[in-house]
Write an enzyme that holds these catalytic residues in place. Structure first.
Site, PDB file in Angstrom:
ATOM      1  N   MET A   1       0.840  -1.171   0.000  1.00  0.00           N
ATOM      2  CA  MET A   1       0.000   0.000   0.000  1.00  0.00           C
ATOM      3  C   MET A   1       0.890   1.242   0.000  1.00  0.00           C
ATOM      4  SD  MET A   1      -2.940   1.146   2.686  1.00  0.00           S
ATOM      5  CE  MET A   1      -1.946   1.001   4.128  1.00  0.00           C
ATOM      6  N   PRO A   2       1.355   1.685  -1.162  1.00  0.00           N
ATOM      7  CA  PRO A   2       2.219   2.863  -1.238  1.00  0.00           C
ATOM      8  C   PRO A   2       1.462   4.137  -0.845  1.00  0.00           C
ATOM      9  CG  PRO A   2       2.344   1.602  -3.263  1.00  0.00           C
ATOM     10  CD  PRO A   2       1.217   1.040  -2.462  1.00  0.00           C
ATOM     11  N   TYR A   3       2.212   5.046  -0.247  1.00  0.00           N
ATOM     12  CA  TYR A   3       1.690   6.343   0.148  1.00  0.00           C
ATOM     13  C   TYR A   3       2.672   7.391  -0.348  1.00  0.00           C
ATOM     14  CZ  TYR A   3       0.704  10.259   3.292  1.00  0.00           C
ATOM     15  OH  TYR A   3       0.426  11.491   3.810  1.00  0.00           O
ATOM     16  N   LYS A  30       3.189  -2.012  -8.167  1.00  0.00           N
ATOM     17  CA  LYS A  30       2.198  -1.761  -7.121  1.00  0.00           C
ATOM     18  C   LYS A  30       0.812  -1.603  -7.738  1.00  0.00           C
ATOM     19  CE  LYS A  30       4.998  -1.918  -3.688  1.00  0.00           C
ATOM     20  NZ  LYS A  30       4.899  -2.925  -2.658  1.00  0.00           N
ATOM     21  N   PHE A  74      -1.964   5.412  -2.550  1.00  0.00           N
ATOM     22  CA  PHE A  74      -2.536   6.660  -2.054  1.00  0.00           C
ATOM     23  C   PHE A  74      -1.600   7.811  -2.373  1.00  0.00           C
ATOM     24  CE2 PHE A  74      -4.293   3.244   0.370  1.00  0.00           C
ATOM     25  CZ  PHE A  74      -5.632   3.583   0.495  1.00  0.00           C
TER      26      PHE A  74
END
Length: 74
Positions: A1-3, A35, A41
């Site tokens: 879950m990249p931010y 990803k 996000f």
């Protein structure tokens, strides 16, 4: 879950420009790290130039000085 968090000065970035940042960051993470875009996000924080400091001054002051210097040269 990249931010991903972009912080930019609040100076009129358009909705289209912000969307381009969101899409670009998402595409980069998908291409480079494989990803999932659905779990990526991207947040864009806009900061007033009075609240962004460089050295001993804020950006508002630095830009005003630069504008004065350019006006004197003209």
């Amino acid at each position: 879950m990249p931010y991903v968090n972009f912080r930019i000065t609040r100076e009129g970035a358009t909705a289209e420009q912000k969307l381009e940042l969101i899409k670009g960051a998402t595409e980069l993470l998908q291409r480079v790290l494989n990803k999932n875009p659905a779990t990526t996000f991207v947040i864009i924080d806009e900061v007033d130039t009075d609240n962004w400091g460089i050295g001993y001054d804020n950006v508002t002051t630095l830009r005003a000085r630069a504008a004065e210097a350019r006006a004197k040269q003209a």
